[in-house]
Scaffold this motif. Sequence first.
Motif, PDB file in Angstrom:
ATOM      1  N   SER A  39       0.825  -1.198   0.000  1.00 22.60           N
ATOM      2  CA  SER A  39       0.000   0.000   0.000  1.00 22.60           C
ATOM      3  C   SER A  39       0.863   1.254   0.000  1.00 22.60           C
ATOM      4  O   SER A  39       2.057   1.214   0.328  1.00 22.60           O
ATOM      5  N   VAL A  40       0.243   2.373  -0.334  1.00 22.56           N
ATOM      6  CA  VAL A  40       0.975   3.645  -0.381  1.00 22.56           C
ATOM      7  C   VAL A  40       1.442   4.076   1.007  1.00 22.56           C
ATOM      8  O   VAL A  40       2.368   4.880   1.137  1.00 22.56           O
ATOM      9  N   ASP A  41       0.814   3.526   2.059  1.00 20.57           N
ATOM     10  CA  ASP A  41       1.223   3.892   3.417  1.00 20.57           C
ATOM     11  C   ASP A  41       2.396   3.057   3.924  1.00 20.57           C
ATOM     12  O   ASP A  41       2.803   3.179   5.081  1.00 20.57           O
ATOM     13  N   GLY A  42       2.965   2.205   3.044  1.00 20.90           N
ATOM     14  CA  GLY A  42       4.131   1.429   3.428  1.00 20.90           C
ATOM     15  C   GLY A  42       3.829   0.104   4.094  1.00 20.90           C
ATOM     16  O   GLY A  42       4.734  -0.579   4.567  1.00 20.90           O
ATOM     17  N   THR A  43       2.557  -0.293   4.121  1.00 24.27           N
ATOM     18  CA  THR A  43       2.201  -1.594   4.672  1.00 24.27           C
ATOM     19  C   THR A  43       2.095  -2.611   3.543  1.00 24.27           C
ATOM     20  O   THR A  43       1.863  -2.265   2.383  1.00 24.27           O
ATOM     21  N   ILE A  44       2.280  -3.872   3.895  1.00 20.40           N
ATOM     22  CA  ILE A  44       2.165  -4.954   2.926  1.00 20.40           C
ATOM     23  C   ILE A  44       1.148  -5.967   3.432  1.00 20.40           C
ATOM     24  O   ILE A  44       1.168  -6.340   4.608  1.00 20.40           O
ATOM     25  N   SER A  45       0.248  -6.366   2.566  1.00 17.79           N
ATOM     26  CA  SER A  45      -0.748  -7.393   2.885  1.00 17.79           C
ATOM     27  C   SER A  45      -0.376  -8.655   2.118  1.00 17.79           C
ATOM     28  O   SER A  45      -0.125  -8.600   0.906  1.00 17.79           O
ATOM     29  N   THR A  46      -0.332  -9.785   2.824  1.00 19.85           N
ATOM     30  CA  THR A  46       0.195 -11.012   2.243  1.00 19.85           C
ATOM     31  C   THR A  46      -0.653 -12.210   2.638  1.00 19.85           C
ATOM     32  O   THR A  46      -1.175 -12.259   3.758  1.00 19.85           O
ATOM     33  N   VAL A  47      -0.769 -13.174   1.724  1.00 21.43           N
ATOM     34  CA  VAL A  47      -1.367 -14.467   2.029  1.00 21.43           C
ATOM     35  C   VAL A  47      -0.265 -15.524   1.944  1.00 21.43           C
ATOM     36  O   VAL A  47       0.455 -15.606   0.948  1.00 21.43           O
ATOM     37  N   PHE A  48      -0.112 -16.312   3.023  1.00 21.61           N
ATOM     38  CA  PHE A  48       0.875 -17.376   3.102  1.00 21.61           C
ATOM     39  C   PHE A  48       0.185 -18.726   3.230  1.00 21.61           C
ATOM     40  O   PHE A  48      -0.949 -18.819   3.712  1.00 21.61           O
ATOM     41  N   ARG A  49       0.886 -19.758   2.818  1.00 18.87           N
ATOM     42  CA  ARG A  49       0.524 -21.139   3.149  1.00 18.87           C
ATOM     43  C   ARG A  49       1.680 -21.680   3.966  1.00 18.87           C
ATOM     44  O   ARG A  49       2.822 -21.707   3.510  1.00 18.87           O
ATOM     45  N   VAL A  50       1.414 -22.096   5.201  1.00 19.54           N
ATOM     46  CA  VAL A  50       2.459 -22.520   6.126  1.00 19.54           C
ATOM     47  C   VAL A  50       2.260 -23.981   6.480  1.00 19.54           C
ATOM     48  O   VAL A  50       1.130 -24.415   6.767  1.00 19.54           O
ATOM     49  N   GLU A  51       3.342 -24.750   6.473  1.00 19.68           N
ATOM     50  CA  GLU A  51       3.287 -26.163   6.854  1.00 19.68           C
ATOM     51  C   GLU A  51       3.400 -26.286   8.365  1.00 19.68           C
ATOM     52  O   GLU A  51       4.306 -25.724   8.968  1.00 19.68           O
ATOM     53  N   GLY A  52       2.471 -27.033   8.976  1.00 20.30           N
ATOM     54  CA  GLY A  52       2.529 -27.254  10.416  1.00 20.30           C
ATOM     55  C   GLY A  52       1.308 -26.711  11.130  1.00 20.30           C
ATOM     56  O   GLY A  52       0.374 -26.193  10.524  1.00 20.30           O
ATOM     57  N   SER A  53       1.331 -26.817  12.456  1.00 26.80           N
ATOM     58  CA  SER A  53       0.219 -26.362  13.295  1.00 26.80           C
ATOM     59  C   SER A  53       0.281 -24.850  13.495  1.00 26.80           C
ATOM     60  O   SER A  53       1.372 -24.287  13.639  1.00 26.80           O
ATOM     61  N   PRO A  54      -0.880 -24.174  13.522  1.00 25.44           N
ATOM     62  CA  PRO A  54      -0.863 -22.720  13.714  1.00 25.44           C
ATOM     63  C   PRO A  54      -0.598 -22.284  15.152  1.00 25.44           C
ATOM     64  O   PRO A  54      -0.293 -21.111  15.390  1.00 25.44           O
ATOM     65  N   ASP A  55      -0.704 -23.182  16.122  1.00 24.62           N
ATOM     66  CA  ASP A  55      -0.704 -22.773  17.531  1.00 24.62           C
ATOM     67  C   ASP A  55       0.546 -21.996  17.926  1.00 24.62           C
ATOM     68  O   ASP A  55       0.474 -20.825  18.302  1.00 24.62           O
ATOM     69  N   ARG A  56       1.720 -22.630  17.863  1.00 22.39           N
ATOM     70  CA  ARG A  56       2.952 -21.953  18.262  1.00 22.39           C
ATOM     71  C   ARG A  56       3.319 -20.854  17.279  1.00 22.39           C
ATOM     72  O   ARG A  56       3.943 -19.850  17.644  1.00 22.39           O
ATOM     73  N   TYR A  57       2.940 -21.035  16.029  1.00 17.91           N
ATOM     74  CA  TYR A  57       3.210 -20.010  15.027  1.00 17.91           C
ATOM     75  C   TYR A  57       2.500 -18.708  15.383  1.00 17.91           C
ATOM     76  O   TYR A  57       3.084 -17.626  15.316  1.00 17.91           O
ATOM     77  N   VAL A  58       1.248 -18.818  15.784  1.00 19.04           N
ATOM     78  CA  VAL A  58       0.476 -17.632  16.165  1.00 19.04           C
ATOM     79  C   VAL A  58       1.087 -16.970  17.407  1.00 19.04           C
ATOM     80  O   VAL A  58       1.148 -15.735  17.499  1.00 19.04           O
ATOM     81  N   ASP A  59       1.544 -17.774  18.344  1.00 16.53           N
ATOM     82  CA  ASP A  59       2.205 -17.205  19.530  1.00 16.53           C
ATOM     83  C   ASP A  59       3.407 -16.361  19.116  1.00 16.53           C
ATOM     84  O   ASP A  59       3.644 -15.282  19.672  1.00 16.53           O
TER      85      ASP A  59
END
Length: 224
Positions: A39-59
């Motif tokens: 975006s023009v405000d310097g932020t980036i929006s992204t979609v990822f596909r991650v292998e593994g459980s989201p639990d510790r990743y979210v932490d």
Amino acid sequence: MRYVRLALALPPERRHPMHQFVVESDEHGASRQLSWSVSVDGTISTVFRVEGSPDRYVDALETVDSIRTYHVAASTSGFYLYVREDLPESEFELATALDRDGLLIVPPITYREDGCAEFSLAGGSAAVQEAVDAVPESIDVDVLEIGQYRGQPFDRGGGLTDRQREAVRAAVDSGYYESPREGTVEDVAAALSCSPGTAAEHLRKAEAAVMSAVAGDRPDLPGL
């Protein structure tokens, strides 16, 4: 149109904190950046596909100061992640190096468990070479493939995990898929340093994923 596939060996200080988390994690495989928008405000929006459980990743996500918001959607053997964040300085520098007129980054960008970022560039020969030359000196560049661009599948390997891809490569190298068959599951197991049963399971899951992709049976990206 020229095509080159690169692996950039990112030193720890140049990796995004979540890429470094994957490198250090025993529970997560590669993360794949499927789509992004700056975006023009310097932020980036992204979609990822991650292998593994989201639990510790979210932490771990919660500890990254640059992240403004995120959303997780569970999937088979992994999860999808939407994240919006302030573009890190290290990524801005690399993105600037790769920003050449007429040059495209072909998704996905794969952030591997060994600390490398793997992706493809497509465009004019001069633009491709300029981009490779502009990569910061602190980053080692490994050219994996080069040639004329003929189109690449959006998700190379049908969404395979890194281990499944290793199994398929070992099977191809051994002649397992030749007709008549030259290699065996035992050959694949030896290449992977695992049991024949584990090698057979990797191949079975890889073949199922690829055939589902070819048949168009893979589920659409979950709503975010």
